[in-house]
Design a protein around this motif. Sequence first.
Motif, PDB file in Angstrom:
ATOM      1  N   ILE A 271     -35.730  22.505  -6.204  1.00  0.00           N
ATOM      2  CA  ILE A 271     -36.546  21.680  -7.285  1.00  0.00           C
ATOM      3  C   ILE A 271     -35.481  21.801  -8.460  1.00  0.00           C
ATOM      4  O   ILE A 271     -35.359  21.053  -9.359  1.00  0.00           O
ATOM      5  N   ARG A 272     -35.006  23.017  -8.871  1.00  0.00           N
ATOM      6  CA  ARG A 272     -34.139  23.308  -9.971  1.00  0.00           C
ATOM      7  C   ARG A 272     -32.965  22.557 -10.009  1.00  0.00           C
ATOM      8  O   ARG A 272     -32.524  21.734 -10.921  1.00  0.00           O
ATOM      9  N   LYS A 273     -32.520  22.005  -8.762  1.00  0.00           N
ATOM     10  CA  LYS A 273     -31.313  21.231  -8.647  1.00  0.00           C
ATOM     11  C   LYS A 273     -31.720  19.565  -8.911  1.00  0.00           C
ATOM     12  O   LYS A 273     -30.962  18.913  -9.611  1.00  0.00           O
ATOM     13  N   VAL A 274     -32.721  19.180  -8.414  1.00  0.00           N
ATOM     14  CA  VAL A 274     -33.150  17.690  -8.791  1.00  0.00           C
ATOM     15  C   VAL A 274     -33.867  17.547 -10.036  1.00  0.00           C
ATOM     16  O   VAL A 274     -33.940  16.329 -10.537  1.00  0.00           O
ATOM     17  N   LEU A 275     -34.561  18.608 -10.459  1.00  0.00           N
ATOM     18  CA  LEU A 275     -35.433  18.439 -11.606  1.00  0.00           C
ATOM     19  C   LEU A 275     -35.206  19.484 -12.602  1.00  0.00           C
ATOM     20  O   LEU A 275     -36.101  20.268 -12.863  1.00  0.00           O
ATOM     21  N   PRO A 276     -34.061  19.687 -13.154  1.00  0.00           N
ATOM     22  CA  PRO A 276     -33.688  20.744 -13.911  1.00  0.00           C
ATOM     23  C   PRO A 276     -34.636  21.081 -15.255  1.00  0.00           C
ATOM     24  O   PRO A 276     -34.649  22.167 -15.920  1.00  0.00           O
ATOM     25  N   GLN A 277     -35.124  19.930 -15.826  1.00  0.00           N
ATOM     26  CA  GLN A 277     -35.931  19.880 -17.016  1.00  0.00           C
ATOM     27  C   GLN A 277     -37.285  20.611 -16.882  1.00  0.00           C
ATOM     28  O   GLN A 277     -38.163  20.869 -17.888  1.00  0.00           O
ATOM     29  N   ALA A 278     -37.838  20.644 -15.549  1.00  0.00           N
ATOM     30  CA  ALA A 278     -39.232  21.233 -15.265  1.00  0.00           C
ATOM     31  C   ALA A 278     -39.249  22.644 -15.436  1.00  0.00           C
ATOM     32  O   ALA A 278     -38.280  23.094 -15.086  1.00  0.00           O
ATOM     33  N   ALA A 279     -40.337  23.145 -16.039  1.00  0.00           N
ATOM     34  CA  ALA A 279     -40.723  24.601 -16.158  1.00  0.00           C
ATOM     35  C   ALA A 279     -40.992  25.078 -14.621  1.00  0.00           C
ATOM     36  O   ALA A 279     -41.916  24.459 -14.225  1.00  0.00           O
ATOM     37  N   LEU A 280     -40.255  26.086 -14.212  1.00  0.00           N
ATOM     38  CA  LEU A 280     -40.723  26.749 -12.904  1.00  0.00           C
ATOM     39  C   LEU A 280     -41.203  28.078 -13.296  1.00  0.00           C
ATOM     40  O   LEU A 280     -40.803  28.995 -13.699  1.00  0.00           O
ATOM     41  N   ILE A 281     -42.675  28.048 -12.669  1.00  0.00           N
ATOM     42  CA  ILE A 281     -43.480  29.233 -12.759  1.00  0.00           C
ATOM     43  C   ILE A 281     -43.864  29.902 -11.368  1.00  0.00           C
ATOM     44  O   ILE A 281     -44.309  29.169 -10.685  1.00  0.00           O
ATOM     45  N   LYS A 282     -43.466  31.162 -11.165  1.00  0.00           N
ATOM     46  CA  LYS A 282     -43.811  31.678  -9.913  1.00  0.00           C
ATOM     47  C   LYS A 282     -45.401  32.530 -10.099  1.00  0.00           C
ATOM     48  O   LYS A 282     -45.370  33.206 -11.300  1.00  0.00           O
ATOM     49  N   TYR A 283     -46.341  32.172  -9.339  1.00  0.00           N
ATOM     50  CA  TYR A 283     -47.583  32.729  -9.316  1.00  0.00           C
ATOM     51  C   TYR A 283     -47.808  33.618  -7.992  1.00  0.00           C
ATOM     52  O   TYR A 283     -47.811  33.485  -7.128  1.00  0.00           O
ATOM     53  N   VAL A 284     -47.697  35.293  -8.311  1.00  0.00           N
ATOM     54  CA  VAL A 284     -47.860  36.251  -7.444  1.00  0.00           C
ATOM     55  C   VAL A 284     -46.296  36.367  -6.988  1.00  0.00           C
ATOM     56  O   VAL A 284     -45.611  35.509  -6.278  1.00  0.00           O
ATOM     57  N   GLY A 285     -45.561  37.634  -7.445  1.00  0.00           N
ATOM     58  CA  GLY A 285     -44.152  37.869  -7.171  1.00  0.00           C
ATOM     59  C   GLY A 285     -44.463  38.783  -5.962  1.00  0.00           C
ATOM     60  O   GLY A 285     -45.359  38.989  -5.471  1.00  0.00           O
TER      61      GLY A 285
END
Length: 386
Positions: free
Chosen positions: A107-121
Amino acid sequence: MAYKIMLVAAEASGDVLAANLASVLKSRLGDDVSFVGVGGPRMAELGIESPFNISELSILGIVEGIRAYSLVKQRVADTAALALREKPDAVILVDSWGFTIRTARAIRKVLPQAALIKYVGPQVWASRPGRAKVLAKAVDHLLALYPMDAPWFERAGLPTTVVGSSALHIDMSNADGDLFRKQQGIAPDAPLLLVMPGSRPKEIERMTPVYEQTARNLKAEIPDLQVAVVAAGTVAADVTGRVASWPFRAHLVGEADKYAAMKAANVVLATSGTVSTEIAVAGTPMVIAYKIDNFSYRLMKPLVTAKFFTMLNLAADEEVVREFIQFDATAEKITPEVLRLLTDKQAARAQARRQTEVLEIMGRGGPNPSELAADAVLKVLKNRKA
C-alpha cells in the motif's frame, strides 16, 4: 472534516478488534467517517464488505506459510488494489504479522499519502526483536496492547500508543453459567470440562484429536464428567463434524454462548491465544496447549526468548497456568493436570484466584482499548492533514 478509513484484518480476532474500533469511530464522527477494508463477519455487520474470505489466510508455521505463499501474494495485491481504488486517508492493519507487513509495503508503494497504522505489533520481546525495525520502516504508528511493547518499538523510531487488550474489558455480566447448564441439560453439580480447540483450521486439525483423547482419559476416571466444545464461527462446521464422531456426548457451544460456558465449566482446556485472557476474566481455572508442524517448531524455537507462551504467564513471570507446548501437547501429559483441577477444588480455586490477580498486572480496569485506539487514530489523521 470527513475521513475514509480502511481496516485490514486477516483473522477472526483481528476482525473483532477492527469492528470494535470502527464502531467507536462511527459513534464519534457519524457521517464524517466511512469505512472500506478486508475482514470477516464482524466487520461485515458494519457494512465493510471484504473482497475475499479471510479464513484462507489463517496460516500457522513456516511450512504452511511457504505452501500458501502464492495465495498470500495474490491477496496482498488484492488489498493494495482496494486501497488504490478507494484512496483512504488511513489504513489500519490489524494483527496477522506476515500478511499485514507485506500489505503495508504494498500500500505504501501505491498510496504513499495514506497514514499506515498497525494495530497489535509482533511480540518482539518474545522472539525476533529485529521485527521492531522492520515495522518502523513500514508504518507510521503502532497501537500496542501491552506496556512492555512500547519501548521496543519506540527505540526503533516508531511512535507507539499503548491501548490495552480488549480481552481484559469483556463484559460477562450477562454470561450465566447456571442458565447454560440448565439449557444444556447438565446438572448443577456435575463436573464440566469446556474444550476450546481454536479458531484456525490447522489448530482444529492438530488439537482436536488430542483433546478427544484427553476427554476419553478423564471420563475413564470421572464417569459422570460432562464435556462441552466451543465451535468458533470460522471453523464451526469442521469442529461439529469432528466432535460428532466422538464416542461420548459432547455439548457443542456457539460463539454467542462461549462466555456462559466458561463460567459454567469447572475447568477449561484451551488452545493458546487471546482466549486465555478471556477465560481468566470468566474466573475459571484452565490448562493451555499448543502445537504447530514439527519442522516449523524446530526452526522457530531457537528464535524464541520468552519463557512462556501464555500471556498470563508472561505477565506474571511464572507458570500460573500449566501450558503444554508442541511435543508436550499430548493427552498423556495433559490429562493428569486437568484431572487435578477437576478433583482438587482447593487447587482449582487457588489457580483461579491467581489468574485474577495477574489480570490486574495486565491492566484490567483501565480505559476501554477501542476508545484509546480511536483517540490515537484521530490524532494521527489530524496531524497528517495538518
